[in-house]
Design a protein around this motif. Structure first.
Motif, short mmCIF file in Angstrom:
data_model
loop_
_atom_site.label_atom_id
_atom_site.label_comp_id
_atom_site.label_asym_id
_atom_site.label_seq_id
_atom_site.Cartn_x
_atom_site.Cartn_y
_atom_site.Cartn_z
N PHE A 106 28.46 42.82 40.31
CA PHE A 106 29.69 43.31 40.15
C PHE A 106 30.40 43.10 38.76
CE2 PHE A 106 30.27 38.85 41.19
CZ PHE A 106 31.50 38.42 40.85
N GLU A 107 31.36 43.78 38.59
CA GLU A 107 31.98 43.49 37.31
C GLU A 107 33.70 43.87 37.59
OE1 GLU A 107 30.11 46.17 34.65
OE2 GLU A 107 31.26 47.80 35.10
N SER A 108 34.59 43.21 36.86
CA SER A 108 36.05 43.59 36.85
C SER A 108 36.43 44.15 35.58
CB SER A 108 36.76 42.35 37.14
OG SER A 108 36.54 41.41 36.08
N PHE A 109 37.51 45.11 35.52
CA PHE A 109 38.21 45.68 34.37
C PHE A 109 38.70 44.56 33.54
CE2 PHE A 109 38.86 50.34 35.95
CZ PHE A 109 37.57 50.57 36.17
N PHE A 110 39.44 43.55 34.14
CA PHE A 110 40.05 42.49 33.28
C PHE A 110 39.82 41.17 33.69
CE2 PHE A 110 43.17 46.11 34.05
CZ PHE A 110 43.30 46.43 32.69
N PRO A 111 39.44 40.18 33.03
CA PRO A 111 38.93 38.98 33.61
C PRO A 111 39.88 38.31 34.72
CG PRO A 111 39.13 38.88 31.12
CD PRO A 111 39.86 40.09 31.65
N GLN A 112 41.13 38.55 34.68
CA GLN A 112 41.89 38.09 35.76
C GLN A 112 43.15 39.13 36.05
OE1 GLN A 112 43.31 34.39 34.68
NE2 GLN A 112 44.97 35.05 33.45
N SER A 113 43.65 39.23 36.99
CA SER A 113 44.59 40.36 37.14
C SER A 113 45.85 40.39 36.17
CB SER A 113 45.25 40.22 38.67
OG SER A 113 44.44 40.29 39.66
N VAL A 114 46.30 41.34 35.64
CA VAL A 114 47.06 41.62 34.62
C VAL A 114 48.41 42.14 34.97
CG1 VAL A 114 45.41 41.96 32.81
CG2 VAL A 114 46.06 43.92 33.78
N VAL A 115 49.34 42.12 34.29
CA VAL A 115 50.80 42.81 34.66
C VAL A 115 50.80 44.40 34.53
CG1 VAL A 115 53.38 42.87 34.02
CG2 VAL A 115 52.16 40.67 34.00
N TYR A 116 51.28 44.87 35.55
CA TYR A 116 51.20 46.38 35.72
C TYR A 116 52.24 46.86 34.24
CZ TYR A 116 51.45 51.32 37.24
OH TYR A 116 51.37 52.48 37.40
N SER A 117 51.57 47.70 33.42
CA SER A 117 52.39 48.16 32.42
C SER A 117 51.85 49.46 32.01
CB SER A 117 52.40 47.05 31.17
OG SER A 117 51.12 46.90 30.74
N GLU A 118 52.47 50.16 30.86
CA GLU A 118 51.99 51.52 30.50
C GLU A 118 50.40 51.25 29.88
OE1 GLU A 118 51.67 55.44 30.27
OE2 GLU A 118 53.42 54.34 31.08
N ASP A 119 50.31 50.08 29.07
CA ASP A 119 49.22 50.20 28.33
C ASP A 119 48.07 49.64 29.60
OD1 ASP A 119 50.28 50.67 25.85
OD2 ASP A 119 50.65 48.39 25.30
N ALA A 120 48.39 48.68 30.09
CA ALA A 120 47.35 48.21 31.21
C ALA A 120 46.93 49.28 31.98
CB ALA A 120 47.99 47.12 32.20
N MET A 121 47.84 50.24 32.64
CA MET A 121 47.44 51.42 33.33
C MET A 121 46.66 52.41 32.50
SD MET A 121 49.97 54.28 35.14
CE MET A 121 50.13 54.99 33.51
N THR A 178 24.29 47.35 48.19
CA THR A 178 25.83 47.28 48.58
C THR A 178 26.09 45.67 49.02
OG1 THR A 178 25.80 49.45 49.43
CG2 THR A 178 27.58 47.98 50.16
N GLU A 179 26.29 44.64 47.95
CA GLU A 179 26.47 43.63 48.12
C GLU A 179 27.91 43.02 47.69
OE1 GLU A 179 24.37 41.37 49.03
OE2 GLU A 179 22.46 42.57 48.73
N ILE A 180 28.75 43.01 48.87
CA ILE A 180 30.22 42.88 48.77
C ILE A 180 30.71 41.26 48.90
CG2 ILE A 180 30.76 43.22 51.39
CD1 ILE A 180 33.31 44.56 50.60
N LEU A 181 29.67 40.55 49.47
CA LEU A 181 29.85 39.17 49.60
C LEU A 181 30.48 38.44 48.24
CD1 LEU A 181 30.54 36.83 51.57
CD2 LEU A 181 28.16 36.56 51.37
N ARG A 182 29.65 38.70 47.30
CA ARG A 182 29.78 37.88 45.92
C ARG A 182 30.91 38.27 45.28
NH1 ARG A 182 25.11 37.94 41.75
NH2 ARG A 182 24.98 40.14 42.42
N PRO A 183 31.56 39.67 45.04
CA PRO A 183 32.63 39.64 44.34
C PRO A 183 33.98 39.11 45.37
CG PRO A 183 31.70 42.01 45.25
CD PRO A 183 30.58 40.66 45.42
N LEU A 184 33.79 39.24 46.69
CA LEU A 184 35.11 39.07 47.53
C LEU A 184 35.08 37.32 47.25
CD1 LEU A 184 34.44 40.78 50.55
CD2 LEU A 184 36.14 41.26 49.10
N LYS A 185 34.10 36.55 47.24
CA LYS A 185 34.18 35.03 46.87
C LYS A 185 34.55 34.96 45.59
CE LYS A 185 30.20 33.36 49.81
NZ LYS A 185 28.77 32.63 49.79
#
Length: 727
Positions: free
Chosen positions: A303-318, A335-342
């Motif tokens: 799994f991978e994420s777009f940002f290291p942690q959730s970011v504030v919703y703004s024009e640039d971030a969107m 289909t391994e969903i457990l690890r990203p959920l953890k």
């Protein structure tokens, strides 16, 4: 060849057929007691061992399992699972009649091995009303019958009871309309689900009920002490329901396994599943309010994420997120969903921003139990929404489903949540209260919380007490003080504690695991409630007739479903317990899992010319083109791309703009007019986009807005008012 094999197996199964089902349902306030009796007859000339799966809701507390052999009923007792299995094997191999009921390690289903018996009865308690009957896919004649009787007792007045199937008249047994009975009319055709709608008055009033400890149980134990259950179902007033909060953390978890590269159907111009996921993400991202937090995860074998942690919703971030969404492909393996959920759950939450997960998947989750346990452990701090699950031989699977449901439910995700929940006790001297339920940090609209507690100690006088529940909704405090009444809840409280221990068992390392499992077995045996480490075992030791010869095994395949939901009557504000009675159950009744919306599968997609990489949104349908052009704050800019959506040139749109109106205001008004005029049938998808746009226009306080709408109507051939547009 396969068909012949299937027919042969069906004939073998039908030689141990189901003859009748009898269900007794007792509802006391918010607790249901369900007893299901299933009558089977062995029509073969040899002894059989029948194995059938009895799917149950994950929050059900199984407290009784018995089998009737002739005129004798053998009641099973709870034992350590391995000991119960050994005893069952020994009994059957020695010619005794025996039966076993155990919970699956991977789901909340129960499988039963029944050696040479014909009638089994399973009883369980659970929150909310529920009953179970098989569902048949057609209205054809089935070789068994169903009887269903319902008894309702409530501290609140019962308004009425409705059903999707014919019922005998509802009979009230008292003048206060708090006690009633009803039966399913004879001759049920099995052509539809049996759905019961139970309406209470004063639906949002919290309740607290206490049950005295069992006389035979040891004082100080869970079953020996009084147990208490609080039901909390806050009311969300109309002004709260109509408003949208800017708070919230929205996390989108997208399945990028290989199967997401498959086409939605085999028709012409079929869209791939990952393409539909990208379209849906576009609409969702554009619908989020300014000031919230968001992130996007892709998962497969990794799994991978777009940002290291959730970011504030703004024009640039969107814009950054949309750029990466365009490049998402089905290239991450399984289909391994457990690890990203953890990983997501391990991240700290933002204060005053309830976390809400949107899960996009078409795959099958093999470790269902672990996933459900993980999600359930976060139910009162995170929201996870589900639509649809696929079942095969009693095993639950997640699947791609939902159409408009995600967008309808997004409104609830954007509404304020109940938080700052606290529980204070007023009890006599010498008495203490021990909480058995995990703390609750947030409650969402339509969500009910059950809080269990154990009352310890002795009082010299009357043991009357009270509990005060406080919470906050949209900065408005609420306080409720509740008195105690009597109700049967020990089994549910025990089940709650057992489930918490099971979560620790599966989450912990080697240290302490044996102690946890010993505690689970001890509590399960003491309370007579099943767990993953125990089983119900019954042996007919009095039988004088032994079973001769080896038992032939037959799997009794009963395709069932079970759902449970809660509906609210908008007109009279009554609580409606909705019981769609078909098995197996939605894995977690007070959760919702968001599923991928695959609306655009029927729409044609233009083929890309070779060696040309145009912007993907320009190749989507006009609605997606329009939404992709909207800014994060909610407005549109006046340009050729927007004019193209309207079927106009940029000069045509510019020349019709009223002189006193800003270009962005003019463009945004036109976008609203176009949406309400030409895409009203898809309003569920763009309603939040339009709400953002209307809020932005109002914040600009433009002059000549009426003239702007009038000119926009002339340009686009419409006749809409400012009220219709929300401005």
């Amino acid at each position: 060849r396969c068909l012949c094999v299937g027919v042969d197996l069906l004939k073998r199964v039908l030689r141990f057929p189901l003859k009748s089902i009898s269900v007794q349902l007792q509802v006391q306030d918010h607790v249901a007691s369900v007893s299901s009796s299933l009558q089977y007859i062995n029509e073969e000339d040899r002894p059989l061992e029948a194995v059938f799966v009895f799917p149950l809701p994950a929050d059900a507390a199984v407290c009784h399992f018995s089998a009737r052999i002739g005129e004798q009923e053998i009641v099973a007792e709870v034992q350590d699972k391995q000991s119960a299995r050994d005893q069952y094997d020994d009994a059957v191999s020695s010619g005794q009649q025996a039966f076993l009921l155990e919970e699956s390690d991977q789901s909340s289903d129960y499988s039963s091995s029944v050696g040479s018996t014909s009638c089994v009865r399973v009883s369980f308690f659970r929150p909310a009303s529920a009953a179970g009957v098989p569902e048949v896919s057609s209205a054809s004649v089935v070789p068994y019958t169903l009887s269903l009787s319902v008894e309702v007792r409530s501290s609140d007045r019962i308004s009425r009871l409705e059903s999707s199937c014919p019922l005998d008249p509802l009979e009230f047994l008292d003048a206060q309309h708090t006690h009633a009975t009803v039966n399913l009319s004879a001759g049920h055709r099995f052509d539809k689900d049996v759905e019961l709608l139970l309406y209470y008055e004063n639906t949002h009033q919290p309740t607290a009920v206490v049950e005295a400890g069992a006389a035979a149980a040891q004082s100080g134990s869970l079953m020996g002490d009084p147990a208490l259950m609080i039901s909390l179902y806050p009311e969300f007033p109309a002004d709260v329901m109509s408003s949208l909060a800017s708070q919230g953390e929205f996390i989108f978890v997208v399945d990028r396994s290989g199967s997401m590269g498959c086409e939605m159907h085999h028709g012409k111009d079929a869209q791939k599943r990952i393409e539909s996921a990208r379209d849906t993400l576009l609409l969702l991202l554009k619908s989020l309010p300014m000031g919230c937090y968001f992130n996007i995860y892709g998962f497969g074998s990794r799994f991978e994420s777009f940002f290291p942690q959730s970011v504030v919703y703004s024009e640039d971030a969107m814009e950054e997120a949309l750029r990466r969404v365009k490049s998402m492909n089905a290239d991450m393996g399984g289909t391994e969903i457990l690890r990203p959920l953890k990983h997501i759950y391990s991240q700290p939450c933002y204060t005053d921003h309830p976390r809400q997960l949107f899960v996009f998947t078409d795959g099958e989750v093999w470790n269902t139990k672990e996933v459900l346990d993980l999600v359930k452990s976060q139910v009162f701090s995170h929201r996870w929404c589900e639509y649809g699950s696929r079942h095969r031989n009693g095993q639950r699977r997640f699947r791609l489903d939902g159409q408009y449901k995600m967008f309808r439910s997004l409104r609830f995700a954007l509404q304020p949540a109940v938080d700052n929940i606290s529980v204070d006790w007023t009890v006599p001297e010498g008495v203490t209260v021990e909480m058995l339920s995990p703390p609750i940090s947030a409650l969402f609209q339509g969500q009910r919380a059950l809080i269990y507690a154990q009352i310890k100690g002795q009082s010299s006088g009357e043991t009357e007490g009270a509990v005060t529940v406080k919470y906050r909704l949209k900065d408005q405090p609420a306080t409720n003080q509740l008195q105690f009444t009597l109700l049967t809840i020990h089994w549910l409280a025990a089940r709650s504690v057992i489930r918490s221990l099971e979560l620790q068992d599966r989450a912990g390392g080697a240290a302490g695991v044996e102690n946890i499992r010993s505690r689970i077995v001890e509590l399960s045996v003491q309370a007579g409630v099943s767990s993953v480490h125990t089983a119900f075992i019954g042996v007919n030791k009095d039988s004088r007739q032994t079973v001769k010869g080896p038992l032939l095994q037959r799997r009794v395949l009963t395709e069932r479903k079970f759902t449970d939901a809660v509906r609210i009557s908008k007109k009279k504000k009554l609580r409606i317990h909705t019981c769609t009675v078909h098995f197996p159950s939605v894995p977690f009744p007070h959760l919702f899992i968001w599923r991928l919306v695959l609306r655009r599968s029927r729409r044609a997609r233009l083929k890309r010319p070779p060696f040309v990489l145009p912007e993907p949104e320009l190749q989507k349908d006009p609605l997606l083109q329009l939404v992709s052009l909207q800014k994060a704050v909610g407005c549109w800019e006046l340009n050729a791309a927007l004019a193209g959506v309207f079927g106009k040139t940029e000069d045509e749109v510019t020349n019709h703009r009223p002189a006193q109106v800003d270009g962005s205001v003019w463009a945004t008004v036109l976008a609203l007019i176009w949406l309400y005029s030409y895409k009203l049938d898809q309003q569920v998808e763009w309603q939040f986009v339009a709400m953002k746009a209307a809020s932005w226009i109002c914040s600009q306080k433009p002059g000549g807005l009426s003239q702007c709408v009038c000119d926009g109507n002339l340009l686009l051939g419409s006749q809409l008012t400012e009220d219709t547009l929300g401005i």
